[in-house]
Design a protein around this motif. Structure first.
Motif, PDB file in Angstrom:
ATOM      1  N   SER A   1       2.937  -9.343 -76.812  1.00 61.49           N
ATOM      2  CA  SER A   1       3.207 -10.136 -75.607  1.00 61.49           C
ATOM      3  C   SER A   1       2.865  -9.317 -74.369  1.00 61.49           C
ATOM      4  O   SER A   1       3.313  -8.178 -74.237  1.00 61.49           O
ATOM      5  CB  SER A   1       4.685 -10.551 -75.560  1.00 61.49           C
ATOM      6  N   LEU A   2       2.091  -9.905 -73.466  1.00 57.53           N
ATOM      7  CA  LEU A   2       1.704  -9.162 -72.261  1.00 57.53           C
ATOM      8  C   LEU A   2       1.303 -10.105 -71.139  1.00 57.53           C
ATOM      9  O   LEU A   2       0.886 -11.241 -71.369  1.00 57.53           O
ATOM     10  CB  LEU A   2       0.549  -8.208 -72.567  1.00 57.53           C
ATOM     11  N   VAL A   3       1.445  -9.603 -69.928  1.00 58.24           N
ATOM     12  CA  VAL A   3       0.944 -10.258 -68.725  1.00 58.24           C
ATOM     13  C   VAL A   3      -0.117  -9.351 -68.132  1.00 58.24           C
ATOM     14  O   VAL A   3       0.137  -8.173 -67.880  1.00 58.24           O
ATOM     15  CB  VAL A   3       2.069 -10.490 -67.693  1.00 58.24           C
ATOM     16  N   PHE A   4      -1.308  -9.896 -67.941  1.00 56.90           N
ATOM     17  CA  PHE A   4      -2.373  -9.138 -67.295  1.00 56.90           C
ATOM     18  C   PHE A   4      -2.571  -9.706 -65.906  1.00 56.90           C
ATOM     19  O   PHE A   4      -3.095 -10.811 -65.738  1.00 56.90           O
ATOM     20  CB  PHE A   4      -3.669  -9.224 -68.104  1.00 56.90           C
TER      21      PHE A   4
ATOM     22  N   PHE B   1      -7.610 -10.563 -78.550  1.00 59.33           N
ATOM     23  CA  PHE B   1      -6.412 -10.158 -79.292  1.00 59.33           C
ATOM     24  C   PHE B   1      -5.526 -11.360 -79.607  1.00 59.33           C
ATOM     25  O   PHE B   1      -5.080 -11.547 -80.743  1.00 59.33           O
ATOM     26  CB  PHE B   1      -5.621  -9.125 -78.479  1.00 59.33           C
ATOM     27  N   GLY B   2      -5.287 -12.193 -78.607  1.00 62.76           N
ATOM     28  CA  GLY B   2      -4.417 -13.350 -78.817  1.00 62.76           C
ATOM     29  C   GLY B   2      -5.061 -14.435 -79.654  1.00 62.76           C
ATOM     30  O   GLY B   2      -4.406 -15.043 -80.512  1.00 62.76           O
ATOM     31  N   TYR B   3      -6.355 -14.675 -79.428  1.00 56.48           N
ATOM     32  CA  TYR B   3      -7.069 -15.716 -80.168  1.00 56.48           C
ATOM     33  C   TYR B   3      -7.118 -15.394 -81.660  1.00 56.48           C
ATOM     34  O   TYR B   3      -6.898 -16.272 -82.499  1.00 56.48           O
ATOM     35  CB  TYR B   3      -8.481 -15.854 -79.593  1.00 56.48           C
TER      36      TYR B   3
ATOM     37  N   SER C   1       0.282 -17.626 -78.398  1.00 51.23           N
ATOM     38  CA  SER C   1       0.357 -18.653 -77.351  1.00 51.23           C
ATOM     39  C   SER C   1      -0.075 -18.073 -76.009  1.00 51.23           C
ATOM     40  O   SER C   1       0.226 -16.923 -75.682  1.00 51.23           O
ATOM     41  CB  SER C   1       1.783 -19.209 -77.249  1.00 51.23           C
ATOM     42  N   PHE C   2      -0.778 -18.882 -75.212  1.00 48.97           N
ATOM     43  CA  PHE C   2      -1.281 -18.466 -73.904  1.00 48.97           C
ATOM     44  C   PHE C   2      -0.691 -19.337 -72.802  1.00 48.97           C
ATOM     45  O   PHE C   2      -0.607 -20.556 -72.946  1.00 48.97           O
ATOM     46  CB  PHE C   2      -2.804 -18.586 -73.850  1.00 48.97           C
TER      47      PHE C   2
ATOM     48  N   ILE D   1       0.801 -14.458 -73.933  1.00 54.96           N
ATOM     49  CA  ILE D   1      -0.214 -13.833 -73.080  1.00 54.96           C
ATOM     50  C   ILE D   1      -0.518 -14.689 -71.854  1.00 54.96           C
ATOM     51  O   ILE D   1      -0.674 -15.911 -71.953  1.00 54.96           O
ATOM     52  CB  ILE D   1      -1.526 -13.595 -73.871  1.00 54.96           C
ATOM     53  N   LEU D   2      -0.600 -14.029 -70.700  1.00 59.15           N
ATOM     54  CA  LEU D   2      -1.147 -14.625 -69.482  1.00 59.15           C
ATOM     55  C   LEU D   2      -2.257 -13.695 -69.020  1.00 59.15           C
ATOM     56  O   LEU D   2      -2.024 -12.497 -68.833  1.00 59.15           O
ATOM     57  CB  LEU D   2      -0.064 -14.763 -68.408  1.00 59.15           C
TER      58      LEU D   2
END
Length: 394
Positions: free
Chosen positions: A79-82, A100-102, A107-108, A141-142
């Protein structure tokens, strides 16, 4: 006797045939190992550093990171916010997070259809395609552009999310942003370039209230949530220092564009990721700053004019090297390995892109496509996938 000799001759012929097959297969696998390292070399390096490779999408594995003192267990953080900043290699880094998320079906937090940036004002949950994640625990992820607001972003993200951003030298950032947004044309300059118009251009940009201008005048400060009252009033040194301290508290890691590979090794460490996870292929590359035609005096003028960006970059560049010093004794070895790995994989993917072969290994093709995909196509694809789920009632 002749019959026995015949059998011997056939045996020798068969032996030579088997030997030729063995030699051919050995050469073939040696060539595959040399020209495509993402399987063999990554796996080897991960074993050497006692880090397991994610092989099962969606499953969180435990890993053992190497340490100068002792082995330390860690689990990969998903889980991260960029906080994406303009013209700082943020698209290159953002594509790492998109991939990474795909690949793990995470979830995005996505913008609404037809949009690539969330908005030009500070983040609000209403900017999202969906205001909350389907599981109610927050998005993983954002990674799209939106002026930063940690308080509001935290409302829609998982509580364990790491906050990451990236900064760039204010001089090269200014020039890159000015060229990208074509500010001379936007502000109706009729002739000349950025360098020849600099004296008149800077005050015009400073007084301009359009989003384009905000991304050029102390644009990194603006992207990280900073705002102006009177744009001609210079903030005090106390305010500037307080803002830098605020950013330092809000983010778990600030990458530096000029030292991207070094920054990504720190990212790998705090996220407990693998070398494969941080692989990238550069996006939107332009001419290096040495070719922009700015004089040394003009560079000093830009640094002073972009004083908020200058303070941020100066502080976090020092912070980066302090964190590198505490990385451990394997930093240089890891950095050299990562650079070689990235070049080898990038060369292989570009070669495949120019002349794809039908018999190419499917996994190689998928990795290359995911590495070459930018934030914009990732965003479009993820929005379509999310809308399909909604239409199917999933």
């Amino acid at each position: 006797m002749a019959l026995k000799l015949s059998h011997v001759a056939k045996f020798i012929q068969a032996s030579y045939f088997v030997l030729l097959v063995i030699v051919f297969m050995s050469l073939y696998y040696a060539l595959c190992w040399k020209t495509w390292p993402e399987q063999s070399v990554i796996a080897y390096k991960e074993r050497q550093t006692n880090v397991s490779v994610i092989s099962d999408h969606g499953n969180t594995e435990r890993r053992i990171e190497s340490s100068p003192l002792a082995l330390q267990e860690c689990s990969p953080i998903q889980s991260l916010v960029f906080a994406k900043t303009h013209k700082t290699a943020s698209s290159t880094v953002g594509s790492i997070f998109g991939r990474f998320g795909y690949e793990r079906n995470l979830s995005f937090a996505l913008p609404k259809p037809g949009q690539i940036i969330m908005g030009t004002s500070k983040f609000r949950p209403t900017m999202l395609l969906s205001p909350k994640s389907t599981d109610g625990q927050g998005f993983h992820i954002l990674f799209n552009h939106v002026p930063f607001s940690k308080w509001d972003i935290s409302k829609v993200m998982r509580p364990e999310s790491k906050f990451i951003t990236i900064l760039r030298n204010p001089v090269t950032h200014f020039y890159s942003a000015a060229m990208y947004f074509n500010v001379l044309k936007f502000l109706k300059f009729k002739e000349g370039n950025v360098s020849s118009n600099l004296e008149k251009l800077l005050p015009r940009l400073q007084e301009c209230e359009y989003y384009v201008c905000k991304c050029v005048y102390n644009g990194q400060y603006f992207d990280l949530g900073g705002s102006f009252g009177n744009r001609f009033r210079r903030f005090s040194s106390n305010y500037t220092n307080d803002f830098v301290k605020l950013v330092d508290r809000q983010f778990d890691l600030v990458l530096i564009q000029e030292h991207l590979d070094e920054s990504l090794l720190l990212l790998k460490k705090i996220m407990c990721w693998t070398f494969e996870d941080i692989l990238y292929m550069s996006k939107k590359q332009k001419r290096p700053h040495s070719e922009v035609g700015l004089t040394d005096k003009q560079r000093e003028v830009i640094l002073n004019w972009n004083y908020l960006d200058s303070a941020l970059h100066s502080h976090f560049n020092v912070t980066l090297w302090k964190r590198i010093d505490s990385y451990g004794p394997t930093f240089q070895e890891d950095l050299e390995y990562f650079k070689k790995l990235r070049k080898s994989v990038s060369d292989g993917c570009y070669q495949f892109h120019l002349s794809p072969k039908k018999e190419v290994i499917k996994q190689r093709k998928t990795l290359c496509e995911n590495l070459m995909r930018d934030v914009k196509p990732y965003t479009k694809m993820l929005i379509e996938m999310e809308m399909n789920k909604t239409n199917q009632g999933l």
